[in-house]
Design a protein around this motif. Sequence first.
Motif, PDB file in Angstrom:
ATOM      1  N   VAL A  50     -30.308  38.783 -24.578  1.00  0.00           N
ATOM      2  CA  VAL A  50     -28.960  38.285 -24.816  1.00  0.00           C
ATOM      3  C   VAL A  50     -28.486  37.451 -23.641  1.00  0.00           C
ATOM      4  N   LEU A  51     -28.754  37.954 -22.433  1.00  0.00           N
ATOM      5  CA  LEU A  51     -28.304  37.254 -21.243  1.00  0.00           C
ATOM      6  C   LEU A  51     -28.923  35.873 -21.121  1.00  0.00           C
ATOM      7  N   VAL A  73     -10.038  41.051 -20.351  1.00  0.00           N
ATOM      8  CA  VAL A  73     -11.251  41.052 -21.174  1.00  0.00           C
ATOM      9  C   VAL A  73     -12.212  39.961 -20.700  1.00  0.00           C
ATOM     10  N   PHE A  74     -11.686  38.756 -20.466  1.00  0.00           N
ATOM     11  CA  PHE A  74     -12.529  37.664 -19.982  1.00  0.00           C
ATOM     12  C   PHE A  74     -13.024  37.943 -18.561  1.00  0.00           C
ATOM     13  N   HIS A  75     -12.176  38.557 -17.740  1.00  0.00           N
ATOM     14  CA  HIS A  75     -12.585  38.868 -16.372  1.00  0.00           C
ATOM     15  C   HIS A  75     -13.743  39.861 -16.368  1.00  0.00           C
ATOM     16  N   SER A  76     -13.628  40.909 -17.162  1.00  0.00           N
ATOM     17  CA  SER A  76     -14.690  41.913 -17.227  1.00  0.00           C
ATOM     18  C   SER A  76     -15.985  41.306 -17.750  1.00  0.00           C
ATOM     19  N   THR A  94     -19.599  40.833 -15.614  1.00  0.00           N
ATOM     20  CA  THR A  94     -20.860  41.356 -16.159  1.00  0.00           C
ATOM     21  C   THR A  94     -21.915  40.263 -16.231  1.00  0.00           C
ATOM     22  N   VAL A  95     -21.518  39.082 -16.699  1.00  0.00           N
ATOM     23  CA  VAL A  95     -22.462  37.972 -16.820  1.00  0.00           C
ATOM     24  C   VAL A  95     -22.963  37.539 -15.437  1.00  0.00           C
ATOM     25  N   ILE A  96     -22.065  37.525 -14.445  1.00  0.00           N
ATOM     26  CA  ILE A  96     -22.462  37.142 -13.094  1.00  0.00           C
ATOM     27  C   ILE A  96     -23.503  38.113 -12.538  1.00  0.00           C
ATOM     28  N   LEU A 142     -17.592  45.374  -7.355  1.00  0.00           N
ATOM     29  CA  LEU A 142     -17.339  44.178  -6.564  1.00  0.00           C
ATOM     30  C   LEU A 142     -15.923  44.235  -5.997  1.00  0.00           C
ATOM     31  N   ARG A 143     -15.763  43.709  -4.792  1.00  0.00           N
ATOM     32  CA  ARG A 143     -14.434  43.664  -4.170  1.00  0.00           C
ATOM     33  C   ARG A 143     -14.100  42.218  -3.820  1.00  0.00           C
ATOM     34  N   LYS A 144     -12.928  41.786  -4.228  1.00  0.00           N
ATOM     35  CA  LYS A 144     -12.485  40.422  -3.954  1.00  0.00           C
ATOM     36  C   LYS A 144     -11.886  40.352  -2.554  1.00  0.00           C
ATOM     37  N   LEU A 145     -12.387  39.409  -1.745  1.00  0.00           N
ATOM     38  CA  LEU A 145     -11.865  39.232  -0.393  1.00  0.00           C
ATOM     39  C   LEU A 145     -10.510  38.523  -0.444  1.00  0.00           C
TER      40      LEU A 145
END
Length: 289
Positions: A8-9, A125-128, A132-134, A150-153
């Motif tokens: 799928v990916l 929903v788009f963020h999640s 996942t795709v990244i 993941l943590r956003k700086l």
Amino acid sequence: MDSENQAVLEKLLINDAKEAPKEEPAPQITTQVVLPEPIYCLKGQTQKGEKIFINICKSDQLPAPKDISAVELAEIISSEDPMRYRVPISFGLPHTELDKSGKSCTAYDVVVNPKFLKKTEEDDVFHSFFMTVILDGLEQKYELTLDRTLRKLKRKKCLGFVSEQTVRTSYKPVIMEMDSENQESPHQTNAIPLAGNSGPPSAPEPKYVIFREPASGKPTFMVLEVQLPGVKSSKYIQLDVGEDRVVLDTLEPSLFHLDIDLAYYVRNGKVGAQFNKKTKKLVVTMPTQ
């Protein structure tokens, strides 16, 4: 990651590492240079505890995916055909940097269209889905096993310097010419549903139809038939085939313009095309991914 999710990916990524098969005559590969603009940086780690950073970047040179709602995205993800929604993403080569403590780490540049990136920042929903795709994309492309946190700086848009990326855009298949009037059409009768033109055409749209094999379920290949009355030779046909798009123009004179989105993703490196000078019919055979 199991084999089904990996398959799928592969349909979700725009720039896999596979090359077109070396056949004669070879199709012409078109690319574009992307200069990404860094937007924010994510900090993560591998399951071995190795620190990584992901520079999230944007460039309007990457096409935006189709504009759908969060409800539609959720339905597609849970459906039997999640490949229907494709996000063009470019993954840059890893580069070694130093973190704030002076220790060596690895950074990756990820580039998407700014419209889609904005959507991921406004909708959970788009963020999640994007995260996942990244992560899955980095794991697949660079044979990593990543922690899913993941943590956003807060104060850093990127780690290190973001470099230009060259992204494959489409193939220009070599069009073989035929003189026989007995060019056969495929026996399938089920046509693939298509989206309309992406913009106003510069010339009239020719008559066309797309057939599929098999007629039900996911096709193994599609056949595009285009009627091009008035076109004398294949040298006057300009054909570009992307992974989910076909663009055709006829030149000298400019008789026709065709720009269509495909319902399935094709292995554009294996696309074949034939033009019959007597029937004025162009037949494009497109194996699917």
